[in-house]
Motif scaffolding. Structure first.
Motif, PDB file in Angstrom:
ATOM      1  N   ALA A 370      42.260 -39.021  17.269  1.00 30.13           N
ATOM      2  CA  ALA A 370      40.861 -38.600  17.222  1.00 30.13           C
ATOM      3  C   ALA A 370      40.213 -39.023  15.913  1.00 30.13           C
ATOM      4  N   HIS A 371      41.015 -39.036  14.844  1.00 29.32           N
ATOM      5  CA  HIS A 371      40.577 -39.545  13.545  1.00 29.32           C
ATOM      6  C   HIS A 371      41.683 -40.440  12.994  1.00 29.32           C
ATOM      7  N   ASP A 372      41.305 -41.325  12.067  1.00 23.16           N
ATOM      8  CA  ASP A 372      42.280 -42.267  11.519  1.00 23.16           C
ATOM      9  C   ASP A 372      43.290 -41.580  10.615  1.00 23.16           C
ATOM     10  N   ASP A 373      42.893 -40.509   9.953  1.00 22.64           N
ATOM     11  CA  ASP A 373      43.791 -39.796   9.043  1.00 22.64           C
ATOM     12  C   ASP A 373      43.968 -38.366   9.555  1.00 22.64           C
ATOM     13  N   ASN A 374      44.564 -37.503   8.740  1.00 23.04           N
ATOM     14  CA  ASN A 374      44.853 -36.144   9.196  1.00 23.04           C
ATOM     15  C   ASN A 374      43.565 -35.350   9.440  1.00 23.04           C
ATOM     16  N   ILE A 375      43.651 -34.401  10.369  1.00 18.70           N
ATOM     17  CA  ILE A 375      42.522 -33.531  10.689  1.00 18.70           C
ATOM     18  C   ILE A 375      42.404 -32.478   9.594  1.00 18.70           C
ATOM     19  N   THR A 376      41.247 -32.409   8.963  1.00 19.57           N
ATOM     20  CA  THR A 376      41.055 -31.434   7.878  1.00 19.57           C
ATOM     21  C   THR A 376      40.545 -30.091   8.386  1.00 19.57           C
ATOM     22  N   CYS A 377      39.714 -30.103   9.437  1.00 20.07           N
ATOM     23  CA  CYS A 377      39.194 -28.846   9.986  1.00 20.07           C
ATOM     24  C   CYS A 377      38.692 -29.089  11.402  1.00 20.07           C
ATOM     25  N   LEU A 378      38.655 -28.028  12.178  1.00 21.08           N
ATOM     26  CA  LEU A 378      38.143 -28.092  13.542  1.00 21.08           C
ATOM     27  C   LEU A 378      37.722 -26.695  13.977  1.00 21.08           C
ATOM     28  N   ASP A 379      36.911 -26.651  15.026  1.00 21.65           N
ATOM     29  CA  ASP A 379      36.515 -25.374  15.628  1.00 21.65           C
ATOM     30  C   ASP A 379      35.956 -25.661  17.008  1.00 21.65           C
ATOM     31  N   PHE A 380      36.113 -24.696  17.932  1.00 25.21           N
ATOM     32  CA  PHE A 380      35.554 -24.843  19.282  1.00 25.21           C
ATOM     33  C   PHE A 380      34.877 -23.543  19.678  1.00 25.21           C
ATOM     34  N   ASP A 663      61.613 -39.988  17.891  1.00 27.64           N
ATOM     35  CA  ASP A 663      62.397 -41.022  17.237  1.00 27.64           C
ATOM     36  C   ASP A 663      62.633 -40.606  15.788  1.00 27.64           C
ATOM     37  N   PRO A 664      63.881 -40.456  15.364  1.00 31.92           N
ATOM     38  CA  PRO A 664      64.126 -39.981  13.986  1.00 31.92           C
ATOM     39  C   PRO A 664      63.634 -40.951  12.920  1.00 31.92           C
ATOM     40  N   THR A 665      63.440 -42.225  13.292  1.00 39.40           N
ATOM     41  CA  THR A 665      62.975 -43.200  12.307  1.00 39.40           C
ATOM     42  C   THR A 665      61.471 -43.134  12.084  1.00 39.40           C
ATOM     43  N   ILE A 666      60.729 -42.488  13.012  1.00 40.27           N
ATOM     44  CA  ILE A 666      59.280 -42.375  12.893  1.00 40.27           C
ATOM     45  C   ILE A 666      58.936 -41.019  12.285  1.00 40.27           C
ATOM     46  N   PRO A 667      58.106 -40.984  11.239  1.00 41.20           N
ATOM     47  CA  PRO A 667      57.728 -39.694  10.643  1.00 41.20           C
ATOM     48  C   PRO A 667      57.030 -38.797  11.664  1.00 41.20           C
ATOM     49  N   VAL A 668      57.453 -37.553  11.716  1.00 42.55           N
ATOM     50  CA  VAL A 668      56.878 -36.606  12.669  1.00 42.55           C
ATOM     51  C   VAL A 668      55.600 -36.018  12.078  1.00 42.55           C
ATOM     52  N   SER A 669      54.547 -35.991  12.889  1.00 38.92           N
ATOM     53  CA  SER A 669      53.284 -35.420  12.417  1.00 38.92           C
ATOM     54  C   SER A 669      53.402 -33.903  12.326  1.00 38.92           C
ATOM     55  N   THR A 670      52.609 -33.323  11.459  1.00 32.63           N
ATOM     56  CA  THR A 670      52.618 -31.878  11.248  1.00 32.63           C
ATOM     57  C   THR A 670      51.243 -31.298  11.562  1.00 32.63           C
ATOM     58  N   VAL A 671      51.226 -30.004  11.800  1.00 34.37           N
ATOM     59  CA  VAL A 671      49.976 -29.311  12.107  1.00 34.37           C
ATOM     60  C   VAL A 671      49.259 -29.002  10.791  1.00 34.37           C
ATOM     61  N   ARG A 685      46.455 -32.438  13.866  1.00 35.98           N
ATOM     62  CA  ARG A 685      47.699 -32.874  13.251  1.00 35.98           C
ATOM     63  C   ARG A 685      47.467 -33.904  12.157  1.00 35.98           C
ATOM     64  N   SER A 686      48.526 -34.178  11.426  1.00 41.89           N
ATOM     65  CA  SER A 686      48.429 -35.078  10.275  1.00 41.89           C
ATOM     66  C   SER A 686      48.213 -36.528  10.678  1.00 41.89           C
ATOM     67  N   ASP A 687      48.523 -36.901  11.912  1.00 34.11           N
ATOM     68  CA  ASP A 687      48.301 -38.271  12.362  1.00 34.11           C
ATOM     69  C   ASP A 687      46.960 -38.443  13.065  1.00 34.11           C
ATOM     70  N   GLY A 688      46.087 -37.438  12.998  1.00 38.52           N
ATOM     71  CA  GLY A 688      44.778 -37.519  13.624  1.00 38.52           C
ATOM     72  C   GLY A 688      44.743 -37.124  15.077  1.00 38.52           C
ATOM     73  N   THR A 689      45.850 -36.615  15.623  1.00 40.65           N
ATOM     74  CA  THR A 689      45.921 -36.211  17.031  1.00 40.65           C
ATOM     75  C   THR A 689      45.480 -34.760  17.189  1.00 40.65           C
ATOM     76  N   ILE A 690      44.853 -34.473  18.315  1.00 43.36           N
ATOM     77  CA  ILE A 690      44.417 -33.114  18.654  1.00 43.36           C
ATOM     78  C   ILE A 690      45.097 -32.702  19.952  1.00 43.36           C
ATOM     79  N   ASN A 691      45.744 -31.553  19.946  1.00 46.17           N
ATOM     80  CA  ASN A 691      46.400 -31.017  21.140  1.00 46.17           C
ATOM     81  C   ASN A 691      45.830 -29.645  21.466  1.00 46.17           C
TER      82      ASN A 691
END
Length: 695
Positions: A370-380, A663-671, A685-691
Motif C-alpha cells: 500500500a506504501h513503499d515503506d512502513n506504515i506509520t499510522c492508519l485509521d478506519f 522463507d527464513p532468508t527473507i526478512p519478516v515484516s513486523t506490525v 506492516r513494516s513492508d507497507g502491507t495492510i491486512n
C-alpha cells in the motif's frame, strides 16, 4: 399394488396406532389424526391405483370377523373412506373401543422376531443371525431392529455389572460408564483370570459362543455409529453450503448499503456546494436528469448519479483555494463551522456485522505494498468501510475501500511524514513531522482521485488532491506525535512539549498546556533492526492522547499516565507503573489501557486508579485498542495479539499460508500500527502491507 402389499402397509399403520394409543401419556382422541407419519402410512396403504379401501374391506370381510357390523357401514367402522377419525374406525356396537383396538392391532411373535433384511445366511433352525444380517446389510447399514437387538445384551450387562458394584446404594441404577470402559465385560461375569483357571470344556465352549454373539452385536453397533457419523457429515456439508449462501447474501446487502450511503453523501455534498456558491438552477430538469429520473421510476432499484449541466465560473479552483475562499478570519471560521456541522449531519447510520461471521483469527483481505515503506499510522471509520493510511517518507494520505481492498482516494498537503491520524465521520485529522495539523474532507479526496469535475464545463480543470484539505492548524513549532478528536474539540501533542486544545468549528486554539516539567527518561529503547533508527513513538515526549468531553488522558515519555480536567487545565490523577515511554492508550467508562516500550500492557481501573491487570510481551508495545470483550495489541512483532477479556486467553493473528510459505532468508515484516473496532482489526506492516482480520 397387490392385496398382500396393502395388508403389509396396513400392518405398519396398525403398529403405529398401537404405539400411540397404548401410551397413556400421549393417547387422546386426535393423537393419530394429528400424526403425519400415521397419515403417510395409511395413504400408502389405501391410496394406490391398483386397489383401495374397497379391496381392504373385502379382505377383512373374507375373514368373517365376529365384530363386523353391516348395519354400521356408514359409521366408518373398518372403513377408511368413511371413518372421520381414528376413533370412529375402531368403534362398533359389540365391543368397547380399547378391546376392538387390541384385537385389530394384535401382532404375533413371529412377526415381531422377523428381521427385515435380505440375507442368505441362517442358523440351523432357519433364523437369521445378527452377524449374517450385518454382513449382508445394504449401504444404508443395519436396520433399526438389528441395532435395538444388538443393544439390549450390552445394556443388560452394564446394568448387572453396576448393580453388583452398588448393592449398598439405595439410589436409582446408573450406568457406570467409566468403569465399563476400564473393565470390558465378558458374559455371565467371566473375567480373563477365570478363563485362565478354567478346566471345563463345556463352559469354555458355551462362553465362546456367547462372546461370538456379543462380537456380532458390537459389529452391528459399530455399523450404526458409522452410518450416524456419515449422516452427520452430510448434514454438516449441506449446512455449510447454506451458510456460505447466506453469508454471501449478507455481504451483498452490506456492499449495497455502503454504496447507497456513499451516494447519499455525494448528493448532500453537491447540494451544499450549489447552495454555497449560488449555482442553484431553475426547477426545470435537464434532458439528462429527466432521462435518469424516468428510468428510475420505470425500474425501481436502479441507482444512478449525475452532475448538472448548468454551471457558473465560480467553483473550487485546481489548488482548492476557493474551497474556503475568504478575505477574513471570520469568513474562514464561518465556512469551517459549516463544514464541521455538515459532516456530523452526514454521519453514517449503518452498522456492518459481516466480520462477526468470519472464522475468528482469520484474515479477511490484504493490500500488498500500500506504501513503499512502513506504515506509520492508519485509521478506519467502520468495518469494511473507509481506511486512511500514511507511510514513512510518504507525504500522501491514501484512502481505501476496505470491502474491495482498493484505493479510492488520495490527499496531499503535508511536506513530511505523517505521524498520526483519526477519522471522524467523513473528516480526517492528521499530524506530521512538518508540525502541521490538518483537517481533511474525505469526499473531496475521493472525487479528486476519480478526476471528477465539479461541473461538466470542459473549460474547468479537475479538483486537485490538495483541495481536500479544509483547514491547517499551524501553531506547533515541532513535529506532532499524537491527536485525538472528541466532539468539537481537537487535541494535539507535539515534540515542542505542549498540548493544544482546538475548537474545530472556529479553528481557534482554546488553550495550551505546557509539559516542560515532564522528565527526560533514559535513552529510548531501540525497536527497529537498525541501531541508528528509532520509531517516533519510542522517542515521543507525548506518545498518546485521548479526550472525552472535558476529560483528557495523556501518556508521556516519563512512563506516567496523567488524567486532566480541560476546564481547569490541571492534572487530577497520575497513574505510575510503566518504566518506559508510553506509546499508546485508550479508555472507556470503566478502564484505561496503556502500552509502553517497557513491553507491558497495563489495565487500570479508571475510577480508583488501581492497576487491575498486566500483560507482558517480548517486544515493545506500539499500539493498543479495545472494547468490552477484547484488547488488540501491536508489539513490533510478526503478528498482532488479541487478548480475550472474558476467556482470559491470548490469540495471535497469523495466517496459515504465511506460516507455511515463510522463507527464513527473507526478512519478516513486523506490525507497526493497527486499529480495532467491533471484531474487525486492520494492521499496517513494516513492508507497507495492510491486512484486515476477523477477531
Amino acid at each position: 399394488m397387490s392385496s398382500h402389499d396393502q395388508l403389509t402397509h396396513l400392518g405398519k399403520s396398525l403398529s403405529l396406532t398401537a404405539s400411540t394409543l397404548l401410551n397413556p401419556s400421549q393417547a387422546d382422541d386426535h393423537s393419530l389424526t394429528s400424526n403425519p407419519q400415521y397419515k403417510s402410512i395409511l395413504h400408502e396403504a389405501v391410496n394406490k391405483n391398483e386397489g383401495g379401501a374397497g379391496t381392504l374391506i373385502r379382505k377383512m370381510k373374507d375373514l368373517n370377523l365376529p365384530f363386523q357390523d353391516k348395519e354400521q357401514d356408514k359409521s366408518g367402522f373398518q372403513d377408511l373412506s368413511l371413518a372421520k377419525d381414528g376413533k370412529s374406525y375402531f368403534n362398533n356396537r359389540y365391543t368397547d373401543l380399547r378391546t376392538s383396538f387390541k384385537i385389530m392391532t394384535h401382532l404375533n411373535d413371529e412377526i415381531l422376531n422377523d428381521i427385515p433384511s435380505d440375507v442368505s445366511k441362517s442358523t440351523d433352525n432357519g433364523r437369521k443371525t445378527i452377524k449374517a444380517a450385518a454382513e449382508n446389510a445394504t449401504d444404508q447399514g443395519p436396520s433399526l431392529f438389528q441395532g435395538f437387538e444388538a443393544s439390549i445384551p450390552i445394556i443388560d450387562q452394564l446394568l448387572t455389572y453396576d448393580a453388583n458394584d452398588d448393592d449398598d446404594d439405595s439410589g436409582p441404577l446408573m450406568l457406570n460408564t467409566t468403569e465399563a470402559e476400564e473393565k470390558f465385560l465378558l458374559p455371565n461375569g467371566f473375567t480373563q483370570e477365570l478363563i485362565g483357571r478354567s478346566y471345563s470344556v463345556n463352559v469354555l465352549r458355551d462362553l465362546s459362543k456367547q462372546v461370538t454373539t456379543q462380537l456380532d452385536f458390537l459389529e452391528v453397533q459399530k455399523r450404526l455409529a458409522e452410518n450416524e457419523i456419515n449422516e452427520l457429515d452430510l448434514k454438516i456439508a449441506k449446512l455449510k453450503i447454506k451458510r456460505d449462501n447466506v453469508f454471501s447474501k449478507i455481504a451483498t446487502v452490506e456492499e449495497n448499503e455502503f454504496f447507497l450511503q456513499d451516494s447519499l453523501g455525494l448528493v448532500q455534498d453537491r447540494l451544499d456546494f450549489l447552495v454555497e456558491y449560488g449555482l442553484e438552477a431553475s426547477d426545470d430538469k435537464t434532458d439528462e436528469e429527466s432521462t435518469i429520473l424516468g428510468a428510475g421510476r420505470k425500474g425501481a432499484g436502479s441507482v444512478s448519479t449525475g452532475l448538472g449541466n448548468e454551471v457558473s465560473s465560480t467553483h473550487p479552483s485546481k489548488d482548492g483555494s476557493k474551497y474556503l475562499s475568504a478575505d477574513s478570519n471570520g469568513d474562514i471560521a464561518d465556512k469551517l463551522g459549516q463544514f464541521y456541522h455538515n459532516q456530523n449531519r452526514n454521519s453514517r447510520k449503518i452498522t456492518p456485522t459481516l466480520q462477526q461471521y468470519f472464522e475468528k483469527g482469520s484474515m479477511i483481505n490484504t493490500i500488498q505494498k500500500a506504501h513503499d515503506d512502513n506504515i506509520t499510522c492508519l485509521d478506519f471509520d467502520l468495518p469494511f468501510g473507509t481506511l486512511c493510511t500514511a507511510g514513512h517518507l510518504d507525504h500522501v494520505i491514501k484512502i481505501w475501500d476496505l470491502s474491495r481492498s482498493k484505493q479510492i482516494g488520495r490527499m496531499t498537503g503535508h511536506v513530511a511524514t505523517v505521524n498520526c491520524m483519526q477519522i471522524t465521520n467523513n473528516m480526517l485529522v492528521s499530524g506530521g513531522k512538518d508540525a502541521l495539523l490538518k483537517l481533511w474532507n474525505l469526499n473531496v479526496g475521493v472525487q479528486s482521485f476519480r478526476n471528477v469535475l465539479p461541473t461538466n464545463n470542459s473549460n474547468l480543470e479537475p479538483i486537485s488532491s490538495s483541495a481536500s484539505c479544509i483547514h491547517t492548524f499551524d501553531s506547533h513549532v515541532d513535529e506532532i506525535t499524537s491527536v485525538t478528536v472528541a466532539g468539537e474539540n481537537l487535541i494535539s501533542g507535539s515534540q515542542d512539549r505542549t498540548i493544544r486544545q482546538w475548537d474545530i468549528p472556529s479553528g481557534k486554539c482554546l488553550q495550551t498546556i505546557d509539559l516542560s516539567f515532564v522528565a527526560i527518561a533514559s535513552p529510548p529503547i531501540q525497536v527497529t533492526d537498525s541501531p541508528f533508527l528509532t520509531t517516533t513513538k519510542a522517542t515521543a515526549i507525548i506518545g498518546a492522547l485521548q479526550c472525552f468531553d472535558a476529560a483528557l488522558a495523556t501518556g508521556t515519555r516519563d512512563g506516567i499516565v496523567r488524567l486532566w480536567d480541560l476546564r481547569a487545565g490541571k492534572v487530577v490523577r497520575a497513574l505510575e507503573g510503566h518504566s518506559g515511554s508510553i506509546t499508546c492508550l485508550k479508555f472507556d467508562n470503566k478502564n484505561i489501557v496503556t502500552g509502553s516500550i517497557d513491553k507491558t500492557v497495563r489495565i487500570w481501573d479508571l475510577r480508583s486508579g488501581i492497576l487491575s491487570d498486566m500483560l507482558t510481551f517480548e517486544k515493545p508495545v506500539l499500539s493498543v485498542d479495545f472494547d468490552k470483550n477484547k484488547i488488540a495489541i501491536a508489539t513490533h512483532d510478526e503478528a498482532c495479539k488479541v487478548y480475550d477479556r472474558q476467556l482470559n486467553n491470548l490469540q495471535t493473528c497469523t495466517s496459515t499460508d504465511e506460516a507455511s510459505t515463510s522463507d527464513p532468508t527473507i526478512p519478516v515484516s513486523t506490525v507497526e500500527t493497527m486499529s480495532y473496532q467491533n471484531g474487525y482489526l486492520v494492521e499496517g506492516r513494516s513492508d507497507g502491507t495492510i491486512n484486515s482480520w476477523a477477531v
